[in-house]
Design a protein around this motif. Structure first.
Motif, PDB file in Angstrom:
ATOM      1  N   ILE A  68       0.819  -1.213   0.000  1.00  0.00           N
ATOM      2  CA  ILE A  68       0.000   0.000   0.000  1.00  0.00           C
ATOM      3  C   ILE A  68       0.852   1.261   0.000  1.00  0.00           C
ATOM      4  CG2 ILE A  68      -2.016  -1.083   1.064  1.00  0.00           C
ATOM      5  CD1 ILE A  68      -1.039   0.069   3.758  1.00  0.00           C
ATOM      6  N   LEU A  69       2.119   1.137   0.379  1.00  0.00           N
ATOM      7  CA  LEU A  69       3.056   2.258   0.355  1.00  0.00           C
ATOM      8  C   LEU A  69       4.448   1.715   0.070  1.00  0.00           C
ATOM      9  CD1 LEU A  69       2.237   4.585   3.427  1.00  0.00           C
ATOM     10  CD2 LEU A  69       2.014   5.183   1.012  1.00  0.00           C
ATOM     11  N   PRO A  70       5.286   2.476  -0.633  1.00  0.00           N
ATOM     12  CA  PRO A  70       6.680   2.064  -0.773  1.00  0.00           C
ATOM     13  C   PRO A  70       7.417   2.212   0.551  1.00  0.00           C
ATOM     14  CG  PRO A  70       6.331   4.208  -1.776  1.00  0.00           C
ATOM     15  CD  PRO A  70       4.980   3.706  -1.378  1.00  0.00           C
ATOM     16  N   ALA A  71       8.532   1.522   0.669  1.00  0.00           N
ATOM     17  CA  ALA A  71       9.257   1.464   1.939  1.00  0.00           C
ATOM     18  C   ALA A  71       9.673   2.839   2.435  1.00  0.00           C
ATOM     19  CB  ALA A  71      10.483   0.559   1.794  1.00  0.00           C
ATOM     20  N   ASP A  72      10.096   3.732   1.527  1.00  0.00           N
ATOM     21  CA  ASP A  72      10.558   5.040   1.982  1.00  0.00           C
ATOM     22  C   ASP A  72       9.417   5.875   2.547  1.00  0.00           C
ATOM     23  OD1 ASP A  72       9.382   5.245  -0.505  1.00  0.00           O
ATOM     24  OD2 ASP A  72      10.719   6.826  -1.224  1.00  0.00           O
ATOM     25  N   GLU A  73       8.204   5.713   2.008  1.00  0.00           N
ATOM     26  CA  GLU A  73       7.057   6.444   2.547  1.00  0.00           C
ATOM     27  C   GLU A  73       6.655   5.891   3.912  1.00  0.00           C
ATOM     28  OE1 GLU A  73       5.793   9.114   1.557  1.00  0.00           O
ATOM     29  OE2 GLU A  73       6.394   9.332  -0.530  1.00  0.00           O
ATOM     30  N   VAL A  74       6.753   4.564   4.091  1.00  0.00           N
ATOM     31  CA  VAL A  74       6.458   3.972   5.398  1.00  0.00           C
ATOM     32  C   VAL A  74       7.452   4.481   6.436  1.00  0.00           C
ATOM     33  CG1 VAL A  74       6.316   1.821   6.715  1.00  0.00           C
ATOM     34  CG2 VAL A  74       5.405   1.920   4.392  1.00  0.00           C
ATOM     35  N   ALA A  75       8.730   4.527   6.054  1.00  0.00           N
ATOM     36  CA  ALA A  75       9.748   5.038   6.977  1.00  0.00           C
ATOM     37  C   ALA A  75       9.481   6.491   7.331  1.00  0.00           C
ATOM     38  CB  ALA A  75      11.134   4.881   6.352  1.00  0.00           C
ATOM     39  N   GLN A  76       9.082   7.284   6.333  1.00  0.00           N
ATOM     40  CA  GLN A  76       8.768   8.686   6.604  1.00  0.00           C
ATOM     41  C   GLN A  76       7.555   8.810   7.513  1.00  0.00           C
ATOM     42  OE1 GLN A  76       7.327  11.053   3.295  1.00  0.00           O
ATOM     43  NE2 GLN A  76       8.351  12.880   4.061  1.00  0.00           N
ATOM     44  N   MET A  77       6.569   7.951   7.315  1.00  0.00           N
ATOM     45  CA  MET A  77       5.360   7.987   8.132  1.00  0.00           C
ATOM     46  C   MET A  77       5.677   7.703   9.594  1.00  0.00           C
ATOM     47  SD  MET A  77       1.917   5.689   7.646  1.00  0.00           S
ATOM     48  CE  MET A  77       0.461   5.962   8.668  1.00  0.00           C
ATOM     49  N   GLN A  78       6.624   6.798   9.847  1.00  0.00           N
ATOM     50  CA  GLN A  78       6.934   6.395  11.214  1.00  0.00           C
ATOM     51  C   GLN A  78       8.017   7.254  11.856  1.00  0.00           C
ATOM     52  OE1 GLN A  78       7.823   2.200  11.116  1.00  0.00           O
ATOM     53  NE2 GLN A  78       5.871   1.667  10.170  1.00  0.00           N
ATOM     54  N   ARG A  79       8.614   8.153  11.075  1.00  0.00           N
ATOM     55  CA  ARG A  79       9.681   9.008  11.585  1.00  0.00           C
ATOM     56  C   ARG A  79       9.090  10.188  12.358  1.00  0.00           C
ATOM     57  NH1 ARG A  79      11.878  10.501   6.844  1.00  0.00           N
ATOM     58  NH2 ARG A  79      12.812   8.427   6.704  1.00  0.00           N
ATOM     59  N   ARG A  80       9.762  10.580  13.400  1.00  0.00           N
ATOM     60  CA  ARG A  80       9.315  11.738  14.177  1.00  0.00           C
ATOM     61  C   ARG A  80       9.335  12.990  13.307  1.00  0.00           C
ATOM     62  NH1 ARG A  80      12.355  13.426  19.691  1.00  0.00           N
ATOM     63  NH2 ARG A  80      11.399  11.466  20.355  1.00  0.00           N
ATOM     64  N   GLN A  81       8.208  13.720  13.319  1.00  0.00           N
ATOM     65  CA  GLN A  81       8.090  14.955  12.547  1.00  0.00           C
ATOM     66  C   GLN A  81       8.097  16.192  13.435  1.00  0.00           C
ATOM     67  OE1 GLN A  81       8.234  14.750   9.277  1.00  0.00           O
ATOM     68  NE2 GLN A  81       8.117  12.504   9.273  1.00  0.00           N
ATOM     69  N   PHE A  82       7.715  16.010  14.687  1.00  0.00           N
ATOM     70  CA  PHE A  82       7.675  17.141  15.621  1.00  0.00           C
ATOM     71  C   PHE A  82       7.832  16.603  17.032  1.00  0.00           C
ATOM     72  CE2 PHE A  82       5.402  19.658  18.753  1.00  0.00           C
ATOM     73  CZ  PHE A  82       5.916  20.927  18.539  1.00  0.00           C
ATOM     74  N   ALA A  83       8.566  17.325  17.857  1.00  0.00           N
ATOM     75  CA  ALA A  83       8.675  17.007  19.279  1.00  0.00           C
ATOM     76  C   ALA A  83       8.995  18.289  20.030  1.00  0.00           C
ATOM     77  CB  ALA A  83       9.753  15.953  19.537  1.00  0.00           C
ATOM     78  N   PRO A  84       8.468  18.447  21.231  1.00  0.00           N
ATOM     79  CA  PRO A  84       8.749  19.666  22.001  1.00  0.00           C
ATOM     80  C   PRO A  84      10.176  19.729  22.522  1.00  0.00           C
ATOM     81  CG  PRO A  84       7.455  18.127  23.297  1.00  0.00           C
ATOM     82  CD  PRO A  84       7.512  17.566  21.919  1.00  0.00           C
ATOM     83  N   HIS A  85      10.852  18.573  22.567  1.00  0.00           N
ATOM     84  CA  HIS A  85      12.234  18.493  23.037  1.00  0.00           C
ATOM     85  C   HIS A  85      12.827  17.212  22.463  1.00  0.00           C
ATOM     86  CE1 HIS A  85      15.640  17.852  25.797  1.00  0.00           C
ATOM     87  NE2 HIS A  85      15.575  19.151  26.061  1.00  0.00           N
ATOM     88  N   PRO A  86      14.112  17.203  22.102  1.00  0.00           N
ATOM     89  CA  PRO A  86      14.696  15.993  21.505  1.00  0.00           C
ATOM     90  C   PRO A  86      14.550  14.742  22.357  1.00  0.00           C
ATOM     91  CG  PRO A  86      16.173  17.862  21.216  1.00  0.00           C
ATOM     92  CD  PRO A  86      15.071  18.331  22.113  1.00  0.00           C
TER      93      PRO A  86
END
Length: 626
Positions: free
Chosen positions: A300-318
């Protein structure tokens, strides 16, 4: 790109079969317990927790190493129909879990070039009658609102639009475009500044999918996600189709020791909250997301899009958890998980994945019972990923803690609409940050010590807490806990609920005393001041009594179906109160009143002014805020 994806799908299908064969002979993941124990764990944990929390029915599915290792239904899906829960066929309303599917659908369009993750969404909305509203604090230097903001809840949309999102009649749901046209309001914040738990952005993302594909959202998801993965017991269609209803679980509330069914409803904001699905269907989705987008020979998605989906996009602190596309991060027993939960009326659910361990689960129940889901999650991690306790924190104070003291409120509430009244009802948590003599903090019931500038750790656990300052150096936000939902805003001295309730009580006493005072004054020259003061006091007392009665007899989900007539009547009283207050002030100013009378009527008008300010804070003035 499509041709490459097709070849990639074929290759993965062949490799998947080979890896599955190899997995028979070798353990795949290092767990505290064996894979064969999953079924026993699920059975024991769910049954025990159902008894503890009074759950009529539940379903759970656990996936690990490319397999569904446990899937079972428990109890009753519909007590009146004697329908037992079946993990394969019983459907639950999963509310926020819908957002995972919406994020996948949007990323499919990104992969196909129909949408771009970093392009201004108004580029696409120009094809419809919509336009993304600016933030109330927007400046020309702020970033444009893009699809990535919608998928990670960093779009700045105010969470307040629950009123009218549910409809009881099957004929009432309206198109997604029309619903958005009627409900979009100015955004609270510029994009990428804060995580806000709002359904608005993800619903708008669903509409972008409709624009890109030129077909209804529910139809697209069925064709491009459900059918390829074999999710034959899932649907976004509103109203819920007749062929689905016989297998749909009934939601319940526990009241007086008895289970009471909750009303069935259709959802207007369905890309955010409209999914009904079964445990094994969600297990298939989980397996696809843990296997680079592929399951059962379909991708349903290529591997790079799945990785991007599961990657942190925002956090208040590292060091604190953040948000991904469609999921939010959680740290449980020191392990990173991505999850999405559902809190529909009469239902609770959770989809949780641990990508680094290739494992995940879905659990749902048909009762409003948050602790059931939370306790199962903790039991799961305690069983398979026990906590690894580190050394006690070493205090390294560098911040003047006096700057941090104050009252903080969970930020995911409506700031711009009538729904801000949830604050007055005590449904939005507030905490005090108290400074100890040694420089540590007490927040909630925990003690925290500073380990880095503005970063604190609980003394009895590894939970972290941090603060953020605004451009002028003032502490503005507190971030606490093991998920990104623990975002709290600092309150001014007059904003805490306890202060506003005390003010409202004081005004109520003043209005009662004002009626008595004015009733005892019968001089002709005071008639305008007397009657306007009485009208002002009675209007505000009716509002206070009516609001109290509605709060005492209303369920939390009542207003999701729209404002009842009684509430609409009450919402008109602040305008009448404003008129009465204006007349009273004019009468007091223009009449030749004795000093004692002027002080008495002036006190009533003063209480009326304070009460109007309280109503304005709750967005009851002006009426347009309703």
């Amino acid at each position: 790109m499509r041709q490459f994806w097709a070849v990639q799908t074929f290759v993965r299908a062949i490799l998947g079969g080979l890896l599955a064969w190899l997995a028979i002979a070798s353990p795949a993941i290092a767990l505290s317990g064996s894979i064969s124990s999953f079924d026993n764990f699920a059975d024991e944990a769910v049954r025990a927790l159902m008894r503890r929390h009074g759950i009529p029915g539940a379903a759970v599915a656990i996936v690990a190493d490319g397999e569904i290792v446990a899937a079972e239904g428990y109890g009753w899906g519909d007590r009146a129909q004697s329908m037992k829960v079946n993990a394969e066929s019983t459907l639950f309303r999963v509310d926020g879990v819908s957002q995972v599917l919406t994020a996948i659908a949007a990323l499919q369009q990104v992969e196909r070039g129909a949408l771009e993750i970093e392009s201004d969404i108004n580029t696409y909305l120009d094809r419809s009658a919509l336009r993304a509203p600016d933030a109330i604090s927007q400046t020309t230097a702020d970033k444009p609102l893009v699809l990535g903001h919608l998928l990670s809840h960093t779009d700045g949309f105010d969470p307040g639009w629950s009123v009218g999102t549910l409809v009881r009649s099957p004929d009432d749901p309206i198109s997604l475009a029309r619903f958005l046209q009627e409900r979009l309001r100015p955004r609270l914040l510029p994009p990428d500044e804060m995580f806000l738990d709002s359904e608005v952005g993800i619903t708008l993302a669903g509409h972008l999918v409709e624009i890109a594909t030129e077909q209804p959202f529910a139809e697209y998801v069925e064709q491009q996600i459900f059918l390829p993965l074999g999710m034959t017991h899932s649907s976004f269609t509103q109203p819920i189709p007749d062929y689905v209803r016989p297998n749909l679980a009934r939601g319940y509330e526990l009241k007086g020791g008895q289970f009471h069914p909750r009303p069935s409803a259709s959802v207007n904001s369905f890309p955010a909250t409209g999914l009904v699905t079964s445990a094994t269907d969600m297990a298939r989705l989980a397996l696809a997301l843990l296997q680079e987008g592929c399951f059962g020979g379909a991708c349903i998605l290529p591997a790079d899009e799945v990785a991007q989906m599961q990657r942190r996009q925002f956090a208040p602190h590292p060091q604190l958890p953040g948000a991904t596309y469609g999921f939010f991060e959680r740290f449980v027993n020191g392990r990173r998980a991505i999850a999405q939960h559902g809190r529909a009326d009469g239902f609770r659910s959770l989809l949780l994945l641990v990508p680094d361990e290739n494992i995940g689960f879905f659990i749902a129940c048909n009762r409003n019972a948050d602790r059931f889901i939370a306790d199962f999650t903790q039991s799961f991690f305690d069983r398979y990923f026990p906590a690894r306790h580190g050394a006690p924190p070493t205090p390294t104070p560098t911040t003047d803690p006096r700057d941090l003291a104050g009252t903080y409120r969970l930020s995911s509430y409506s700031h711009l609409t009538l729904e801000k009244l949830a604050v007055a009802l005590g449904r939005v948590p507030e905490v005090e940050a108290i400074v100890n003599r040694d420089g540590s903090l007490i927040v909630g019931d925990r003690r925290w010590v500073e380990i880095e500038p503005l970063l604190f750790r609980a003394t009895e656990s590894e939970t972290l807490l941090t603060f953020r300052r605004d451009d002028r150096g003032r502490v503005q936000y507190l971030f606490i806990g093991d998920s990104v939902f623990g975002t709290m805003e600092r309150l001014a001295w007059y904003e805490p609920t306890r202060v506003r309730r005390a003010i409202a009580r004081g005004c109520t006493i003043a209005f009662v005393a004002g009626i008595v005072f004015a009733g005892l004054r019968h001089r002709r020259r005071e008639r305008w001041a007397r009657w306007s003061a009485i009208a002002l006091s009675i209007t505000n007392l009716i509002f206070a009594a009516g609001a109290t009665a509605i709060v005492a007899h209303s369920q939390p989900w009542t207003f999701a179906y729209g404002l009842p007539l009684s509430v609409r009547f009450l919402c008109g009283l602040p305008a009448l109160s404003l008129i009465c207050w204006g007349v009273a002030v004019g009468a007091i100013a223009s009449s030749k009143l004795p000093t004692f009378a002027r002080l008495g009527y002036g006190s009533i008008a003063g209480a009326g002014a304070i009460f109007l300010l309280v109503l304005a804070y709750w967005n009851l003035l002006p009426i347009g805020a309703i």
